[in-house]
Design a protein around this motif. Structure first.
Motif, PDB file in Angstrom:
ATOM      1  N   TYR A 255      13.551   5.399  -4.561  1.00 23.15           N
ATOM      2  CA  TYR A 255      13.859   4.992  -3.534  1.00 23.15           C
ATOM      3  C   TYR A 255      13.293   3.974  -3.063  1.00 23.15           C
ATOM      4  O   TYR A 255      13.682   2.950  -2.162  1.00 23.15           O
ATOM      5  N   GLY A 256      12.189   4.160  -3.635  1.00 26.83           N
ATOM      6  CA  GLY A 256      11.223   3.115  -2.723  1.00 26.83           C
ATOM      7  C   GLY A 256      11.662   1.534  -3.999  1.00 26.83           C
ATOM      8  O   GLY A 256      11.532   0.348  -3.425  1.00 26.83           O
TER       9      GLY A 256
ATOM     10  N   ARG B   3      14.281  -0.476  -2.855  1.00 26.54           N
ATOM     11  CA  ARG B   3      14.201  -1.141  -1.165  1.00 26.54           C
ATOM     12  C   ARG B   3      13.637  -2.822  -2.349  1.00 26.54           C
ATOM     13  O   ARG B   3      13.402  -3.522  -1.012  1.00 26.54           O
TER      14      ARG B   3
ATOM     15  N   PHE C 144       1.656  11.738   1.016  1.00 30.71           N
ATOM     16  CA  PHE C 144       1.125  12.747   2.140  1.00 30.71           C
ATOM     17  C   PHE C 144       0.194  13.262   1.890  1.00 30.71           C
ATOM     18  O   PHE C 144       0.865  13.949   0.494  1.00 30.71           O
TER      19      PHE C 144
ATOM     20  N   ARG D   4       6.684   9.240  -7.271  1.00 28.62           N
ATOM     21  CA  ARG D   4       7.065   8.596  -5.772  1.00 28.62           C
ATOM     22  C   ARG D   4       6.148   7.043  -5.779  1.00 28.62           C
ATOM     23  O   ARG D   4       6.607   5.665  -5.196  1.00 28.62           O
ATOM     24  N   ALA D   5       4.809   6.810  -5.088  1.00 29.29           N
ATOM     25  CA  ALA D   5       4.068   6.259  -4.778  1.00 29.29           C
ATOM     26  C   ALA D   5       3.745   4.901  -6.137  1.00 29.29           C
ATOM     27  O   ALA D   5       3.344   4.334  -5.655  1.00 29.29           O
TER      28      ALA D   5
ATOM     29  N   LYS E 215       6.040   2.174  -7.879  1.00 32.63           N
ATOM     30  CA  LYS E 215       5.961   0.959  -6.306  1.00 32.63           C
ATOM     31  C   LYS E 215       5.005   0.114  -6.867  1.00 32.63           C
ATOM     32  O   LYS E 215       4.930  -1.236  -6.849  1.00 32.63           O
TER      33      LYS E 215
ATOM     34  N   VAL F 173       0.737  -1.063   0.364  1.00 33.77           N
ATOM     35  CA  VAL F 173      -0.080  -0.409  -0.242  1.00 33.77           C
ATOM     36  C   VAL F 173       0.980   1.365  -0.159  1.00 33.77           C
ATOM     37  O   VAL F 173       2.327   1.554   1.155  1.00 33.77           O
ATOM     38  N   ASN F 174       0.786   1.994  -0.987  1.00 33.07           N
ATOM     39  CA  ASN F 174       1.637   3.127  -1.132  1.00 33.07           C
ATOM     40  C   ASN F 174       0.529   4.560  -1.043  1.00 33.07           C
ATOM     41  O   ASN F 174      -0.843   4.581  -1.109  1.00 33.07           O
ATOM     42  N   LEU F 175       1.370   5.072  -0.191  1.00 29.89           N
ATOM     43  CA  LEU F 175       0.873   6.600   1.059  1.00 29.89           C
ATOM     44  C   LEU F 175       1.211   8.063   0.003  1.00 29.89           C
ATOM     45  O   LEU F 175       2.089   7.996  -0.306  1.00 29.89           O
TER      46      LEU F 175
ATOM     47  N   MET G 195      17.545  14.405  -0.677  1.00 27.03           N
ATOM     48  CA  MET G 195      17.788  13.740  -2.674  1.00 27.03           C
ATOM     49  C   MET G 195      17.787  14.683  -3.491  1.00 27.03           C
ATOM     50  O   MET G 195      16.227  15.354  -3.105  1.00 27.03           O
TER      51      MET G 195
ATOM     52  N   ALA H 105       5.975  15.171   2.233  1.00 29.74           N
ATOM     53  CA  ALA H 105       6.878  14.619   2.936  1.00 29.74           C
ATOM     54  C   ALA H 105       7.991  13.837   1.688  1.00 29.74           C
ATOM     55  O   ALA H 105       8.811  12.526   2.140  1.00 29.74           O
ATOM     56  N   LEU H 106       8.514  14.469   0.639  1.00 28.44           N
ATOM     57  CA  LEU H 106       9.517  14.897  -0.268  1.00 28.44           C
ATOM     58  C   LEU H 106      11.038  14.461   0.873  1.00 28.44           C
ATOM     59  O   LEU H 106      11.018  15.695   1.856  1.00 28.44           O
ATOM     60  N   PHE H 107      11.433  14.266   0.612  1.00 27.96           N
ATOM     61  CA  PHE H 107      13.180  13.679   1.170  1.00 27.96           C
ATOM     62  C   PHE H 107      13.981  14.944   0.483  1.00 27.96           C
ATOM     63  O   PHE H 107      14.020  14.945  -0.585  1.00 27.96           O
TER      64      PHE H 107
END
Ligand SMILES: Nc1ncnc2c1ncn2[C@@H]1O[C@H](COP(=O)(O)OP(=O)(O)O)[C@@H](O)[C@H]1O
Ligand SMILES: [Mg+2]
Lengths: 344, 301
Positions: A96-97, A100, A79, A144-145, A148, A75-77, A88, A83-85
């Motif tokens: 990033y995802g 992982r 925000f 980003r969400a 994935k 599940v991706n959220l 980076m 909430a970006l880093f």
């Protein structure tokens, strides 16, 4: 696909969620609509695993979701604040995802490039989030969400920080994306127009409770609770008791409407402003009154009519500019099918 | 550090603008500036720059036979600095200060992290507890360690009751490191706390949401974003540790183990001011390099 059953969550003496049950289907664009503070974010945080409910269960494709650690959930959220880093680049944020998942460097590069192209940010890949505009950041958060390819994508007020024009563009873009990637979207919003234009189905929340779950048109035309009738689109609400012809309104006589309620049930009659017909004083009318105010909005004009026996003015929406002026006496009418009865 | 450079940068254009309206205004603002800056500047010049210049100038002169300085240029102080005897002390001090810094970081980071997660009220209480030791005299606290760790001290007598010891805890390098960590740990915790507290908790959640385990989130998100706090904390511990002479004197058994003791001894016992100055210069050089590194890393963050 996603089954939420009897989920409750309290913070001290605030009830954020009270016995919420929802079923969200595969590939659906589902909206959670409700005023600020009604528990929408709390529900998303429970689905993402940052918060646990006091009671209730959540299953995804039949498997228990609540027992899984946040970083293992498919599940991706996105925000509410993105909430970006900040340390980076855009490309790094999006990658990033995937890193992982231990994918090969080449595959990560391809997929990041692909998704950045999809949201129109290829040129921004090397920038830091601080160097982007609000709309661009929002698209990075979205990229980003979705990169994935989650089973379920949660979006918390994704468009609330954008101005009106960008917002309309992004709404179209979200809708297009959902068709392209085929992910199940759950989008949270407090903007009922946004929910209507985007979603296949909408759940209306009020103070931690689900008021009604329906398709946009059904929700608009057949609200089932007083809250829904008032919150989803503007409505003229009349209080009274159900009768065979519609509603016996307090102090206004019988108003036409379609009722499947037993006679005598306390009820509200909801009539949409654009379904009201405005006639001259001599014309046929259900209600009579005097025009209190006229506002022109370009495409439509809003006329508010003071009706004796009723505290609030009745709102009428007419296409284009209107000839009536404040002080004119008018008659109001509507077809019985345009009056929706809501049990009170 | 960064703040002073930032405010300096914003002040410059403003002063240029205020000078524009004419002489009198410019003169008045210059006088005003002098009134405010004056005491601070005088303090810096008289008590820091002048003594520093004196010390630096001594490094190129010879010592007098009975102490004092003979104003005769020489490079012998610097050649003597390279003598393994002294080089070992400098390297040894670097080692002890570095070990103390690393230990303080390893202890301080989790502490600061936990404090930052506490509810608001407990945060304040915990922070007050962290700075509480500063309310007691430094020497008293160091003597307390001697009482604790000495031969017949509290620790040994407790261990003795258990049938262990007695051990010799005092007067070795481990005791010095203990004293340094103990004394300067609050200076590590406070900047770390400030950095961790500032971190948006949603960034950690975003990292978990994207599939990162807690350890990966720490390495890729929390640590890099709190790095300025780490650097500042390390500097706050390393700087007073490196030049320290009280702690090695009291807990290290009074030998010249650290460069601070060596400098003190050169000035007060050997009465060799030029060589003492040269040692002080070496210490200063190391610290300036560290400060430059810190400024560089702060600018990058
Ligand atoms: N961590 C928390 N601690 C205390 N109260 C909370 C917390 N999170 C949410 N709440 C409360 O729960 C209610 C619902 O909040 P939220 O889910 O954020 O609403 P929404 O997203 O619909 O605006 C609010 O009254 C909010 O104050
Ligand atoms: Mg919210």
């Amino acid at each position: 696909m996603l089954q939420i059953t009897g989920v409750s969550r309290r913070f001290g003496d605030v009830t954020a969620l009270a016995d919420v049950s929802l079923e969200i289907r595969q590939g659906e664009f589902f909206a959670l609509l409700g005023p600020s503070g009604c528990g929408k974010t709390t529900l998303l945080r429970i689905l993402a695993g940052f918060e646990s409910p006091d009671s209730g269960t959540v299953t995804l494709d039949g498997a228990d979701l609540l027992g899984q650690a946040a970083h293992r959930r498919p599940v991706n959220l996105m925000f509410q604040s993105y909430a970006l880093f900040p340390h980076m680049t855009v490309a790094k944020n999006v990658a990033y995802g995937l890193e992982r998942e231990r994918l090969s460097k080449a595959e990560i590069r391809d997929r990041v490039g692909e998704v950045l192209a999809k949201v129109g940010l290829e040129q921004m890949a090397g920038r830091r989030p601080q160097q982007l505009s609000g709309g661009q950041r929002q698209r990075v958060a979205l990229a980003r969400a979705i990169v994935k390819r989650p089973r379920l994508l949660l979006l918390d007020e994704p468009l609330s920080a954008l101005d009106k024009k960008v917002r309309a563009e992004m709404q179209l873009e979200l809708k297009r994306l959902q068709h392209e990637v085929g992910i199940t979207f759950v989008v949270v919003t407090h903007d009922q127009e946004e929910a209507m234009s985007l979603a296949d189905r909408i759940a209306v929340f009020n103070a931690g409770r689900v008021e009604q779950v329906d398709e946009p048109v059904a929700l608009y035309e057949r609200p089932r609770t007083p809250f829904t009738a008032g919150f989803v689109g503007a409505s003229n609400l009349f209080a009274g008791r159900a009768c065979s012809a519609g509603l016996a309104a307090d102090g206004l006589g019988v108003l036409p409407g379609v009722s499947d309620l037993p006679d005598g049930t306390p009820a509200l009659l909801a009539v949409r402003p654009e379904r009201l017909r405005l006639d001259g004083e001599q014309g046929q009318g259900v209600l009579r009154g005097e025009v209190a105010d006229v506002s022109f909005y370009g495409g439509v004009s809003h006329v508010s009519v003071a009706v004796p026996g009723r505290a609030e003015p009745v709102l009428v929406a007419t296409p284009g500019a209107t000839q009536v002026r404040a002080g004119t006496r008018v008659a109001l009418s509507w077809a019985p099918g345009d009056g929706a009865l809501v049990p009170q | 550090m960064t703040r002073s450079t930032v405010s300096g940068a914003t002040a410059a254009p403003r002063s240029r603008r205020s000078r524009a309206p004419g002489r009198t205004a410019a003169g008045r603002s210059a006088v005003g500036r002098l009134v405010f800056l004056g005491p601070g500047l005088a303090y810096l010049i008289v008590l820091l720059l002048v003594p520093l210049a004196l010390v630096l100038s001594y490094t190129i002169f010879r010592r007098g036979r009975f102490g004092g300085v003979v104003y005769e240029a020489t490079g012998e102080n610097f050649t003597r600095l390279l003598d393994p005897l002294y080089l070992d002390v400098i390297v040894g001090s670097l080692k002890l200060a570095s070990i103390a810094t690393v230990i303080a970081l390893l202890v301080g980071y989790p502490t600061a992290y936990l404090i930052a997660q506490l509810p608001r009220k407990w945060k304040t209480i915990a922070l007050v507890a962290i700075v509480l030791p500063f309310w007691t005299n430094f020497l008293v606290r160091i003597y307390a360690w001697i009482v604790l760790l000495s031969g017949p001290g509290l620790v040994n007598s407790t261990l003795g009751d258990l049938g262990l010891g007695p051990f010799e805890f005092l007067y070795n390098q481990g005791t010095i490191v203990t004293g340094l960590v103990y004394s300067y740990l609050p200076l590590m915790v406070l900047p770390l706390y400030a950095a961790i507290e500032k971190l948006d908790p949603q960034l950690r959640e975003a990292s978990a949401n994207l599939g990162a385990r807690p350890a990966r989130t720490f390495v890729s998100v929390t640590l890099p974003l709190t790095l300025p706090g780490v650097v500042t904390g390390c500097l706050f511990v390393f700087v007073p540790s490196f030049g320290n002479f009280i702690i090695p004197e009291l807990l290290g058994g009074g030998r010249s183990i650290m460069v601070g003791n060596l400098i003190r001894d050169q000035f007060l016992k050997a009465r060799d001011w030029p060589f003492g100055s040269t040692l002080a210069l070496a210490l200063l050089a190391v610290l300036v390099v560290l400060l430059l590194l810190q400024a560089w890393s702060a600018r990058r963050a």
